[in-house]
Design a protein around this motif. Structure first.
Motif, short mmCIF file in Angstrom:
data_model
loop_
_atom_site.label_atom_id
_atom_site.label_comp_id
_atom_site.label_asym_id
_atom_site.label_seq_id
_atom_site.Cartn_x
_atom_site.Cartn_y
_atom_site.Cartn_z
N SER A 659 0.83 -1.21 0.00
CA SER A 659 0.00 0.00 0.00
C SER A 659 0.86 1.26 0.00
N PHE A 660 1.97 1.24 0.76
CA PHE A 660 2.87 2.39 0.78
C PHE A 660 3.58 2.55 -0.56
N VAL A 661 3.98 1.41 -1.15
CA VAL A 661 4.68 1.45 -2.44
C VAL A 661 3.78 2.05 -3.51
N ARG A 662 2.51 1.62 -3.55
CA ARG A 662 1.57 2.15 -4.55
C ARG A 662 1.39 3.66 -4.38
N LYS A 667 2.77 9.32 -6.42
CA LYS A 667 3.39 10.62 -6.19
C LYS A 667 4.52 10.88 -7.19
N LEU A 668 5.26 9.85 -7.53
CA LEU A 668 6.31 10.00 -8.54
C LEU A 668 5.72 10.30 -9.91
N LEU A 669 4.62 9.62 -10.25
CA LEU A 669 3.96 9.89 -11.54
C LEU A 669 3.47 11.33 -11.60
N LEU A 703 5.89 1.26 -12.50
CA LEU A 703 4.97 2.35 -12.83
C LEU A 703 3.71 1.87 -13.56
N VAL A 704 3.82 0.77 -14.31
CA VAL A 704 2.66 0.29 -15.09
C VAL A 704 1.94 -0.86 -14.40
N THR A 712 -1.19 7.39 -18.01
CA THR A 712 -0.24 8.46 -17.72
C THR A 712 1.13 8.14 -18.30
N VAL A 713 1.55 6.89 -18.15
CA VAL A 713 2.86 6.46 -18.68
C VAL A 713 2.89 6.60 -20.20
N VAL A 714 1.82 6.17 -20.87
CA VAL A 714 1.75 6.26 -22.33
C VAL A 714 1.73 7.72 -22.78
N ALA A 715 0.94 8.55 -22.10
CA ALA A 715 0.79 9.96 -22.50
C ALA A 715 2.11 10.71 -22.42
#
Length: 973
Positions: A659-662, A667-669, A703-704, A712-715
């Motif tokens: 849960s913390f990792v997600r 936040k990084l994205l 990230l995916v 978001t990653v694709v955009a």
């Protein structure tokens, strides 16, 4: 005599006493028909190894040529066809296959001779006549193109060399046109034949940046994928002259020269690998008159004759060494720009080590170590910008470290590695002993370079008498330059497990004093990184803390403060990132870091600067924040045993839970991590090593992971950035990137995610996930992604077939895991739209059709749907398969009836289409169907609502009426 398809191996009447040869030939023919060209090639090769007659050998060689044509290895196809022709000069099939290979190799003038011979042997053969017309048209088009560009080339050079045209728009346009023309092989050939290289040499000598760039880019087109023109160009310009352009002050010109030399390296290495022959035959350089012409000698020689050695070009292997030798000399030349030195190192990194450790030949690496190791160490030991030193950039020493690491990794045995160690140690001793303080600094800097590269050599160098003691002593020096060298060496040594314990005992107090007492930020920040490295020795193990509670957070806070201070130069701020790369093993540090928007922004901005040595540290910090390193959950039973035995048990930090990792990923994205990583991937620098690529691949995969984040990653361009990561790097890195590509392909429109030609580059990484060494999840995701691609276009299906994915997909159709089995069946269903896959199902002696029929009767509705869809497609495209369905299983009728009676309309429709195809294919099959309960089922379905199922059922009954198998009732139904 008629000729079968251009790639069809032909049978031959058995020769007495050659039954084993005949048997292998037949086996090869069957494999060829099934599309297994590699297997067919192996069978023909095995047959050649037996006691085959000359006639048998001719047949086998031309069959091998057919295999190589299918495998698109045109050099080998030409060789095999030529061997068949040597056995029988009138072998029309071998002549035809050689002409096909020559055409693909671009040697049209030779291909047309073979076709003319074919037509003379069989004047009425339409296949030969059509092929001759086609190739004649290609030659005429090429002649027209060449003649039309004659005047243009001459005019362009006149404008470029005219001193009156200096700086005009006309001159700029001429240079652009010349570069564009050289990109086409015919245009490059025309420029080359028109004394182009000599004229381009005059442009280079003029010294104007724009003209030099135009000349270098035109030379790239001339030399690209053409060994003979490359060697001729080096002969005219001079290898030394070409290499020296790297060292000019203009960064753009240096980069253009670097690109040209890379193209030359590729062409020469290809020449070494395949034998020296370009697309258009050999090029002869006349020493009396430096004009280059394409020879026609090959065409005039009788079979078995050779071109005299006096007319042959220089050996590409020798030219390769001359080029590398000049690059090594450039490394230590005074007056060469730092950018030029970096570019020379980049070329050596790419050109010298083996591409694959499976290649047994590492002689080039051994030669470079003997001839140039000291020169590489001289760059690695250079101090930046002091008077009298070599000009280096902030990236030069890191590039030298990477080159040294790659050379060391390319060594095969202990004796070779011992020689490397000996040369390094002798070089360090030569500076350390008898050269005063300046020599000691040079020696310590060289040790730092080795520690960052081949660390085994660095550790051995640290053990040399007096080295470590000098490092500790110089840390206390009052001179900043001396302190910087010593502290950096201490930091690099602290990162190696072999030295960490020594430094923990002897250097921690020294580093703390430097951090607290030094007035110079450049020293304090480096001392801080040393403390960070020692403080993170426990890695992610929560129970292994090196410092007191809260100390790690304080260090991280100071690192972030320095990172955000844009008044400090980028070279110094890089060390703050190095510190965070170590401290982010601690989950508390990760949480604070992702909450600090200013620090993240500064991190991403720093990754975009020319200070490329920061990339690995940035990638490491991101891996830690996303927990994308490898982690295996410990077995509870083993944990209990370890506790009972009073052994240490690693503990996970509470804030490293999923849960913390997600939350950190989101936040990084939001902070723009994808854009920063895309820029990092585009970096044309040796600092972007295979290990660095792997770290970036790990972060992208993290990230995916969540479906909602993929848009978001694709955009932000993540899809495009993943392709090069999946094609180059470590095996683990390529697999991680390929899995990220699979996830994107599954949940998004591939044509939008990978626009244009990029979509075809995605296929190979996805196919690599089908190998057995990949996990079940990776297999499943690859199959799902390939299913999406196979449904888009025939060209994509052909690309999947070319990557030899079909046998692997078929294997997964037998997988025990139902989701993998279903995904493989769905993928095969989409691939069945291709003729080649239909041929596989139609070939005799396989159970492909049987498997689809049986899967259509499985309880898994999704598997049923996929299999029934494949059956509907195949029976529609290949009616001959309809008559084989009753032969594959006695339960075929029950399976089809179950499909028609299904409550799922999609299954009903697919079943109805299969039945309709069978009814239309044969009256006999239709009779069998109408004599069963099928007629009653179809009658009921035909009375339903106006739907695809109703229409298909009605069409079945109408066809049965047409056959006279049933009669319509009084209502005409």
């Amino acid at each position: 005599m008629t000729v079968s398809g251009p790639g069809t191996p032909e049978p031959r009447p058995a020769t007495p006493g050659a039954s084993s040869v005949e048997q292998l030939r037949k086996e090869g023919n069957e494999l060829f028909k099934c599309g297994d060209y590699g297997g067919a090639l192996a069978a023909y090769t095995q047959a050649l190894g037996l006691d085959a007659t000359p006639q048998d050998q001719a047949v086998l060689h031309r069959n091998r040529a057919a295999c190589h044509l299918k495998l698109e290895d045109y050099d080998k196809a030409e060789t095999e066809a030529s061997k068949a022709i040597e056995k029988d000069g009138g072998d029309v099939k071998a002549l035809y296959r050689r002409s096909q290979a020559l055409e693909k190799l671009g040697r049209l003038d030779q291909a047309v001779l073979d076709l003319q011979r074919c037509v003379s042997l069989e004047p009425k053969n339409k296949v030969f006549q059509e092929a001759l017309r086609n190739i004649g048209g290609q030659i005429q088009e090429k002649v027209r193109y060449m003649s039309s560009t004659d005047a243009k080339v001459e005019q362009m050079f006149q404008i470029l060399l005219d001193p009156e045209e200096k700086g005009t728009e006309k001159k700029q346009k001429a240079s652009q046109n010349l570069v564009v023309l050289a990109r086409e092989d015919a245009g490059a050939e025309k420029i080359f034949r028109s004394n182009g290289v000599q004229l381009l040499q005059r442009l280079l000598d003029m010294g104007e940046t724009d003209l030099m760039l135009a000349a270098l880019r035109t030379l790239v087109g001339i030399c690209s994928e053409h060994q003979s023109r490359t060697v001729a160009t080096l002969s005219i310009l001079g290898t030394r002259r070409v290499v020296s352009i790297l060292g000019v002050e203009s960064q753009a010109v240096s980069l253009a020269a670097c690109h040209l030399l890379q193209v030359m390296f590729d062409a020469l290495k290809e020449g070494v690998k395949k034998g020296f022959r370009g697309k258009e035959g050999a090029i002869i350089v006349d020493s009396q008159q430096p004009r280059c012409l394409r020879t026609k000698l090959e065409l005039s020689l009788e079979p078995g004759m050779r071109i005299p050695p006096s007319l042959c070009l220089p050996d590409p292997a020798r030219e390769l060494k001359v080029l590398i030798s000049n690059l090594l000399d450039l490394l230590t030349e005074v007056g060469v720009s730092g950018q030029g030195r970096d570019n020379a190192l980049t070329l050596l990194i790419k050109a010298v080590p083996r591409k694959s450790l499976k290649d047994p030949n590492n002689s080039l690496t051994l030669w470079v170590i003997d001839q140039g190791l000291k020169k590489i160490l001289e760059v690695g030991g250079s101090l930046q910008d002091p008077p009298g030193e070599l000009a280096v950039t902030a990236n030069s020493r890191m590039s030298a470290s990477i080159l040294l690491s790659k050379l060391f990794d390319d060594l095969k045995c202990d004796a070779e590695r011992e020689n490397f160690h000996r040369l390094c140690e002798n070089y360090i001793k030569s500076w350390f002993e008898g050269q005063g303080l300046a020599g000691k600094l040079r020696a310590i800097q060289t040790v730092s370079c080795l520690l960052q590269g081949p660390c085994d050599a660095g550790n051995r160098a640290l053990e040399l008498s007096g080295v470590m003691e000098s490092v500790i002593a110089l840390c206390a020096s009052e001179q900043e330059e001396e302190q910087l060298v010593a502290v950096e060496a201490l930091i690099h040594a602290a990162g190696k497990a072999k030295r960490a314990s020594f430094i923990t005992a002897n250097g921690v107090s020294l580093l703390k004093d430097l951090y607290k007492c030094s007035e110079k930020d450049s020293i304090r920040i480096r001392a801080l990184v040393g403390l960070c490295k020692l403080g993170s020795a426990g890695g992610t193990d929560f129970s292994m803390k090196q410092f007191a509670e809260g100390s790690t957070l304080k260090l991280a806070k100071q690192c972030r403060k320095w990172l955000c201070n844009d008044q400090i130069d980028a070279g110094t701020r890089r060390w703050a990132v190095e510190g965070l790369a170590y401290l982010t093993f601690d989950a508390d540090v990760k949480e604070e870091f992702v909450e600090d928007a200013a620090a993240l922004k500064a991190l991403f901005q720093l990754s975009r600067l020319e200070e490329r040595s920061v990339l690995f540290a940035v990638a490491s910090a991101l891996v830690n924040c996303t927990n994308s390193y490898d982690y295996e959950e410990p077995d509870p039973k083993m944990v209990e045993l370890a506790k009972y035995a009073k052994q240490h048990v690693p503990e996970q930090h509470p804030k490293d839970k999923p849960s913390f990792v997600r939350a950190r990923v989101k936040k990084l994205l939001a902070a723009g991590v994808v854009s920063a990583m895309v820029c990092m991937v585009k970096t044309e620098s040796p600092v972007l090593t295979s290990s660095c690529r792997e770290l970036l691949s790990r972060v992208f995969l993290a990230l995916v992971e969540e479906v909602e984040d993929r848009g978001t990653v694709v955009a932000q361009g993540g899809g495009r950035a993943l392709i090069p990561l999946a094609l180059e790097g470590t095996d683990v890195g390529q697999t991680k990137a390929a899995q990220a590509l699979a996830k994107l392909t599954i949940t998004s429109n591939p044509e939008m995610t990978f626009p244009g030609e990029r979509i075809y580059e995605v296929v190979r990484p996805l196919v690599s996930l089908l190998h057995l060494n990949c996990s079940g999840l990776q297999n499943f995701e690859a199959l799902m992604a390939l299913t999406n691609l196979a449904g888009i276009s025939e060209r994509l299906r052909q690309k999947i077939l070319k990557e030899k994915a079909v046998p692997m997909i078929e294997g997964y159709m037998f997988e025990e895991h139902e989701m993998i089995r279903r995904a493989a069946t769905e993928c095969m269903c989409n691939l069945a739209m291709s003729k080649e896959v239909q041929d596989l199902f139609e070939a005799q002696g396989n159970d492909r059709l049987k498997l689809l029929v049986l899967y259509s009767g499985e309880d898994d509705e999704l598997l049923q749907r996929a299999a029934a869809g494949g059956l509907a497609m195949l029976t529609s495209m290949r009616p001959t398969l309809c008559s084989r369905i009753p032969q594959v299983t006695t339960h075929w009728l029950e399976i089809l009836q179950a499909l028609l009676l299904s409550s799922n309309q999609e299954l009903q429709h697919r079943g109805a289409v299969v039945v309709l195809n069978m009814v239309e294919a044969s009256r006999e099959i239709a009779s069998t169907l109408m004599e069963s309960e099928m007629m009653e089922i179809l009658s009921v379905l035909a009375k339903g609502d106006h739907s695809p199922v109703t229409r298909a059922a009605a069409a079945c009954l109408d066809k049965a009426v047409e056959y006279g198998l049933i009669q319509p009732n009084q209502d005409g139904e």
